[in-house]
Enzyme design. Structure first.
Site, short mmCIF file in Angstrom:
data_model
loop_
_atom_site.label_atom_id
_atom_site.label_comp_id
_atom_site.label_asym_id
_atom_site.label_seq_id
_atom_site.Cartn_x
_atom_site.Cartn_y
_atom_site.Cartn_z
N HIS A 109 -87.23 -63.64 27.20
CA HIS A 109 -88.23 -62.85 28.04
C HIS A 109 -88.10 -63.28 29.55
O HIS A 109 -88.46 -64.25 29.68
CB HIS A 109 -89.60 -62.63 27.58
CG HIS A 109 -89.59 -62.22 26.14
ND1 HIS A 109 -90.03 -60.90 25.80
CD2 HIS A 109 -89.57 -62.91 24.99
CE1 HIS A 109 -90.05 -60.80 24.48
NE2 HIS A 109 -89.78 -61.99 23.92
N LYS B 115 -84.44 -52.95 20.41
CA LYS B 115 -85.20 -54.04 19.98
C LYS B 115 -86.26 -52.87 19.38
O LYS B 115 -87.10 -51.89 19.95
CB LYS B 115 -86.03 -54.60 21.29
CG LYS B 115 -87.11 -55.43 20.63
CD LYS B 115 -86.51 -56.64 19.65
CE LYS B 115 -87.85 -57.54 19.21
NZ LYS B 115 -88.14 -58.57 19.96
N HIS C 119 -86.55 -64.34 15.49
CA HIS C 119 -87.17 -65.37 15.41
C HIS C 119 -87.82 -65.47 13.93
O HIS C 119 -89.14 -65.43 14.09
CB HIS C 119 -88.39 -65.40 16.52
CG HIS C 119 -88.81 -63.93 16.99
ND1 HIS C 119 -89.24 -63.10 15.86
CD2 HIS C 119 -88.97 -63.41 18.15
CE1 HIS C 119 -89.93 -62.18 16.59
NE2 HIS C 119 -89.62 -62.07 17.73
#
Ligand code: DOR
Ligand code: ZN
Length: 343
Positions: A15, A98, A173
Site C-alpha cells: 500500500h 483485488k 498475505h
C-alpha cells in the site's frame, strides 16, 4: 554467511497510499524493489482503468531521481465492476484485480458483497489474463476473527479456484496452516504471498505484556502453530509462495488509538527481515526464489536482471519516520536491531 547477492526482488503486495504520502512510501520501496503490486484501497478506491493510470502517474512522479521503479497497477472490485471494465483495464496495462470482501479491512466498505455475483467479471479476467488477488477472510460478525481465513477457504476460495481453472489467483498475505496447505494442495492457478510479520510473529507478539498496536494487521497474527507452518513452507521452497510485504502505512496517532488501524509499515525493513527469516530457517538457498523469481514467474512477467546485495551488519530501525507535513509514522520493528543491511 556475510553477504548475499540476489536477483533484484519485487514486492507483490503493498500500500503506497496517495498524494503527500507517496514522497515517503515510493522511495522506501524503490530502494530495493524493482516493481510492486500496488493495492487500490484508496479513498475513493481505484475502480477503473482511468483512475489506475492517473494513480500510476502520481506514483511515478514520486520516484527518486533516476529510479526505474515500476508500479504494477490493480483495480478494486466492487459489485458495480463490469466485464467491460476488466477489458479496458487490461488494455491500459492493469495486471490484476483485488477482491476485498466488504468490511474486511482498511477502506473496504465499498467492496464486494456476494462474491458469486462477480462470476461474469472473473470469467472476463480469466479470458483477458488479469490476475485475481484475494483478501481471503469472511466478514460475518458471528465468525471469530481467528477463523475468518479458514472459513473463507471453505466458503469461497475452494470454489473460485475450481470454477476458474484458467484464472490465476493469489491468496494474499496468508496467515494460517490451512491457507498454506490449501495452496499446496491445489493446482498451478493458485499461489500466495506471505508478509514478514506473519513469518516473524504470532499473536503473542500482539497481545502478551500489553497490546502492541504496531504489530496489528489484517489478517490478524495467528497462533504460533500457524506461524510455524508458514515458516516450514517457505523453507521447503515451493514455487507457489512469494514475497508480498503488505507494507501499510498509517499515522502513529491512528495506530496508537482506542480503535487502532490495521497495517504494518514495513518498507524500510522488509527485505532485511525476510533475510533474517530465511537465515533462521537455514534456508538462505531458498531466499532468492521467494523474493525474486516465484512472483514474476506466477504473474507471467520477466524476472528482473539487476541484483541487490545484503550484508551482515547490524543497524537499528528508526523509532519514527516523519513526513514533510509533520505526520509521524512508526515503522515496523521500530527501534529493533536487524542483522542484515542493504548494501
Ligand atoms: O493490515 C492491513 N492493512 N491489512 C489490509 O488488508 C489492509 C491494510 C491497509 O490498507 O492498511
Ligand atoms: Zn494489503
Amino acid at each position: 554467511m556475510q553477504s548475499i547477492t540476489l536477483r533484484q526482488p519485487d514486492d507483490w503486495h503493498l500500500h503506497f497510499r496517495d498524494n503527500d504520502m507517496l514522497a515517503e512510501t515510493v522511495p522506501a520501496t524503490a530502494r530495493c524493489f524493482a516493481r510492486a503490486i500496488v493495492m487500490p484501497n484508496l479513498v475513493p478506491p481505484v475502480t477503473n482503468a482511468e483512475l489506475a493510470m492517473a494513480y500510476k502517474a502520481r506514483i511515478e512522479a514520486a520516484r527518486p531521481a533516476g529510479s526505474q521503479f515500476e508500479p504494477l497497477m490493480t483495480l478494486y472490485l466492487t459489485n458495480q465492476t463490469t466485464p467491460a471494465d476488466i477489458t479496458a483495464a487490461k488494455a491500459a496495462g492493469v495486471v490484476a484485480c483485488k477482491l476485498y470482501p466488504a468490511g474486511a479491512t482498511t477502506n473496504s466498505d465499498a467492496a464486494v458483497k456476494g462474491i458469486n455475483a462477480l462470476y461474469p467479471v472473473f470469467e472476463q479476467m480469466e479470458k483477458d489474463g488479469v490476475l485475481l488477488l484475494i483478501h481471503g477472510e469472511v466478514t460475518e460478525s458471528h465468525v471469530d476473527i481467528f477463523d475468518r481465513e479458514k472459513v473463507f477457504i471453505d466458503q469461497y476460495m475452494a470454489k473460485i479456484v475450481k470454477d476458474f481453472p484458467g484464472l490465476k489467483v493469489v491468496f494474499e498475505h496468508i496467515t494460517t496452516a490451512d491457507a498454506a496447505d490449501f495452496v499446496l494442495g491445489n493446482g498451478d492457478n493458485i499461489a500466495a504471498t506471505i508478509t514478514p510479520q506473519h513469518l516473524l510473529l504470532n499473536r503473542n507478539d500482539l497481545l502478551v505484556g500489553g497490546v502492541r498496536p504496531h504489530n496489528y494487521c489484517l489478517p490478524v497474527l495467528k497462533r504460533n502453530t500457524h506461524q510455524q507452518r508458514l515458516r516450514e513452507v517457505v523453507a521447503q521452497g515451493s514455487t507457489k509462495f512469494f514475497l508480498g510485504t503488505d507494507s501499510a502505512p498509517h499515522a502513529k496517532h491512528r495506530k496508537e488509538n482506542a480503535c487502532g488501524c490495521a497495517g504494518c509499515y514495513s518498507a524500510w525493513s522488509a527485505i532485511e527481515l525476510y533475510a533474517e527469516v530465511f537465515e533462521q530457517l537455514g534456508a538462505m538457498d531458498k531466499f532468492e526464489a521467494f523474493a525474486s523469481e516465484n512472483g514474476p514467474d506466477f504473474y507471467g512477467l520477466p524476472r528482473n536482471t539487476g541484483t541487490i546485495t545484503l550484508v551482515k551488519e547490524s543497524w537499528q530501525v528508526p523509532d519514527l519516520v516523519t513526513l514533510a507535513d509533520g505526520t509521524e509514522m512508526v515503522p515496523f520493528f521500530a527501534g529493533q536491531t536487524l542483522n542484515w543491511k542493504l548494501a
